[in-house]
Design a protein around this motif. Sequence first.
Motif, PDB file in Angstrom:
ATOM      1  N   TYR A 221       3.381  11.853  42.204  1.00 29.27           N
ATOM      2  CA  TYR A 221       4.541  11.634  43.068  1.00 29.27           C
ATOM      3  C   TYR A 221       4.621  12.730  44.114  1.00 29.27           C
ATOM      4  O   TYR A 221       3.916  13.729  44.053  1.00 29.27           O
ATOM      5  CB  TYR A 221       5.828  11.634  42.237  1.00 29.27           C
ATOM      6  CG  TYR A 221       6.212  13.003  41.704  1.00 29.27           C
ATOM      7  CD1 TYR A 221       7.142  13.799  42.379  1.00 29.27           C
ATOM      8  CD2 TYR A 221       5.623  13.514  40.554  1.00 29.27           C
ATOM      9  CE1 TYR A 221       7.466  15.055  41.914  1.00 29.27           C
ATOM     10  CE2 TYR A 221       5.953  14.771  40.078  1.00 29.27           C
ATOM     11  CZ  TYR A 221       6.885  15.540  40.754  1.00 29.27           C
ATOM     12  OH  TYR A 221       7.206  16.793  40.299  1.00 29.27           O
ATOM     13  N   GLY A 222       5.540  12.547  45.066  1.00 29.47           N
ATOM     14  CA  GLY A 222       5.841  13.561  46.064  1.00 29.47           C
ATOM     15  C   GLY A 222       4.883  13.542  47.242  1.00 29.47           C
ATOM     16  O   GLY A 222       4.040  12.649  47.378  1.00 29.47           O
ATOM     17  N   PRO A 223       5.081  14.550  48.121  1.00 28.73           N
ATOM     18  CA  PRO A 223       5.962  15.715  47.955  1.00 28.73           C
ATOM     19  C   PRO A 223       7.432  15.402  48.236  1.00 28.73           C
ATOM     20  O   PRO A 223       7.742  14.534  49.030  1.00 28.73           O
ATOM     21  CB  PRO A 223       5.411  16.705  48.979  1.00 28.73           C
ATOM     22  CG  PRO A 223       4.815  15.833  50.051  1.00 28.73           C
ATOM     23  CD  PRO A 223       4.269  14.632  49.344  1.00 28.73           C
ATOM     24  N   GLU A 224       8.297  16.167  47.554  1.00 24.79           N
ATOM     25  CA  GLU A 224       9.736  16.018  47.710  1.00 24.79           C
ATOM     26  C   GLU A 224      10.383  17.396  47.779  1.00 24.79           C
ATOM     27  O   GLU A 224       9.846  18.373  47.265  1.00 24.79           O
ATOM     28  CB  GLU A 224      10.328  15.246  46.524  1.00 24.79           C
ATOM     29  CG  GLU A 224       9.766  13.844  46.336  1.00 24.79           C
ATOM     30  CD  GLU A 224      10.238  13.184  45.051  1.00 24.79           C
ATOM     31  OE1 GLU A 224      10.943  13.878  44.268  1.00 24.79           O
ATOM     32  OE2 GLU A 224       9.911  12.010  44.822  1.00 24.79           O
ATOM     33  N   GLN A 247       8.147  19.792  45.490  1.00 25.07           N
ATOM     34  CA  GLN A 247       7.880  19.159  44.206  1.00 25.07           C
ATOM     35  C   GLN A 247       6.845  18.061  44.397  1.00 25.07           C
ATOM     36  O   GLN A 247       7.034  17.169  45.231  1.00 25.07           O
ATOM     37  CB  GLN A 247       9.175  18.594  43.622  1.00 25.07           C
ATOM     38  CG  GLN A 247      10.200  19.654  43.292  1.00 25.07           C
ATOM     39  CD  GLN A 247      11.448  19.069  42.664  1.00 25.07           C
ATOM     40  OE1 GLN A 247      11.501  17.888  42.336  1.00 25.07           O
ATOM     41  NE2 GLN A 247      12.454  19.898  42.477  1.00 25.07           N
ATOM     42  N   SER A 248       5.757  18.127  43.610  1.00 26.50           N
ATOM     43  CA  SER A 248       4.654  17.193  43.828  1.00 26.50           C
ATOM     44  C   SER A 248       3.681  17.234  42.671  1.00 26.50           C
ATOM     45  O   SER A 248       3.506  18.258  42.022  1.00 26.50           O
ATOM     46  CB  SER A 248       3.918  17.558  45.126  1.00 26.50           C
ATOM     47  OG  SER A 248       2.774  16.763  45.311  1.00 26.50           O
ATOM     48  N   ASN A 288       0.381  15.404  49.964  1.00 29.52           N
ATOM     49  CA  ASN A 288      -0.190  15.077  48.663  1.00 29.52           C
ATOM     50  C   ASN A 288      -1.406  14.189  48.884  1.00 29.52           C
ATOM     51  O   ASN A 288      -1.295  13.078  49.408  1.00 29.52           O
ATOM     52  CB  ASN A 288       0.859  14.355  47.801  1.00 29.52           C
ATOM     53  CG  ASN A 288       0.383  14.111  46.375  1.00 29.52           C
ATOM     54  OD1 ASN A 288      -0.757  13.749  46.146  1.00 29.52           O
ATOM     55  ND2 ASN A 288       1.277  14.284  45.416  1.00 29.52           N
TER      56      ASN A 288
END
Length: 338
Positions: A221-224, A247-248, A288
Amino acid sequence: METHIIIWIVVSLCAGCLAVLELNPVTDPVIGLVGGSVLLEIKPPGPLGGMIWMFGPEDMPVVSWAGSEPEIDLDYKNRVTLNTKTGSLQLKPVSLNDSGVYTFEGTVFVSAEVQPFKGSVTVTVHTLIGTVIVNPNPEQPIENQALNLTCEVFGSKTVSSRLWLKDGQPLSASDRITLSADNSTVSFNPVLLSDNGEYQCKAKNPVIEVASPGYILEVNYGPEQASITGPDSAAEGSSVTFTCSAQSLPPCNYTWYFNGADAVQGSQYKIASVSNADSGSYTCVAWNSVTGRNTSVVKEFNVTESGSGSGSGCLKAEIAQIAIGTLSGIALLLCLSA
């Protein structure tokens, strides 16, 4: 072949005297494992007078007995044992080709009369399940996209059931998580971070159950929530470090831009000695490589003059007080001279 004919004649003659007894086997179907043995057990209601076993829709002879030594068909030599007291048949070793329907006919003596009987039993031979593996598709699951987990079974052509486990507990289906008709595939549509965990598939056939090694699902997931840490301003000549994070999974790649121009790669941007030329906008782009997604964050930075601040303010005040005192002294001297 002569023994086969004798038994057929005896059964036919007796059929005219008494109705043929339908005899059920002790176990039906009989389950076997390749290389093992199977017992086709029957229990006639009296002493056995004659017996014949046949296989398949064509009634191919397997073994027959009419009071002397059992006559075994060539295809079953050294693999067949006939119990001449009960008429039960043992096959050893068995192969997949031994699966099918076996019919039997014979006679027993009941109250000084010859009683014909017949029946059938089904044999199913299975191979061991060698390996069970959970395979994901795609190999790198991505949040909010579809994912299939397939339970692949090797070493056996027959699988009677499959059971899916998540973290050791049976997997629950839902509107988002569905199972194929034969339970061979679990579909996530879409897959979420809450689906992370250890998945196993248990495959079973009539002779064995085998569990796959645990498959650890980690959803990429991510990036966030990208952010930059570092000062908003610094004095000329000082050193500065900006750090970018997001966050990733997997961890991001970072690219820095200064006032729109490509600057450096990596999570940190370091300036050993800042100058006025370093004032401006610092942009960090987090990318990502698996999800193909990116996000950016901007930080404004200002460089102040060297020595500026509260200390220089005090110095200026002191100079102003000295100047005022000097002017006051000059004014007093002028007054006295007048």
